[in-house]
Design a protein around this motif. Sequence first.
Motif: not given
Length: 218
Positions: A20-27, A54-62, A81-88
């Motif tokens: 729900a908040i992805a776009e506002d959070y990112a901005a 070296r290979p690294v994962a940023d988990l919950g990357c937003g 990330d758990l949120s498809p909107a954040m991944v997009e």
Amino acid sequence: MTDSPGAPGFLTATRTFYDAIAEDYAATFRDSYAGRPLDRALLRAYAELVGPGRPVADLGCGPGEVTALLAALGLDVYGLDLSPAMVEIARREHPGLRFEQGSMLELPLPDGALAGVVSWYSSIHTPADRLPELLREYRRVLAPGGHLLLAFQAGDRPRRHEQPWGHPVTLDFLRRDPAHMAALLGDAGFALVSRTVREPDESLGEAVAQAFLFARAR
């Protein structure tokens, strides 16, 4: 990954909130690390510990801000990330990097696949009774000697965010005791390397101390 009976709906609630908040959070937080020299210094130290390429994962990357910083520091990093909107948004904002949707509690990686895991304020929605499971999953995907960076707000009282930016969603942001988290890391198969707790920076809107734990997979 399904929600446990002991914490009904926490994954669904977290995903719904951030979608729900992805776009506002990112901005709002775009380029926010330009004003966080201490946080950038910790990320630089972490990149040196892991080693270039070296290979690294940023988990919950937003939206991928930390992922991009780690990539610029020479790590072979991808974000999840758990949120498809954040991944997009992350894919849109950082097209040269890889981002995937998924749960940190069931990582789509084989045992020992990574040299590093970054959990930058991303464990803060996991209920306390699921933290041991989460940390064991971090340990599972790390090769022996691999490094974990765990960041969170210090404290014992959660902060509830209600209707951020006018969206009809609510979520608790859970604070943790650094000593307790260090003990849980030990139980999960990590050796603590460094524990940093800095005072809140009011200019950044922080109300409590911020904790950063470096740990090495045994």
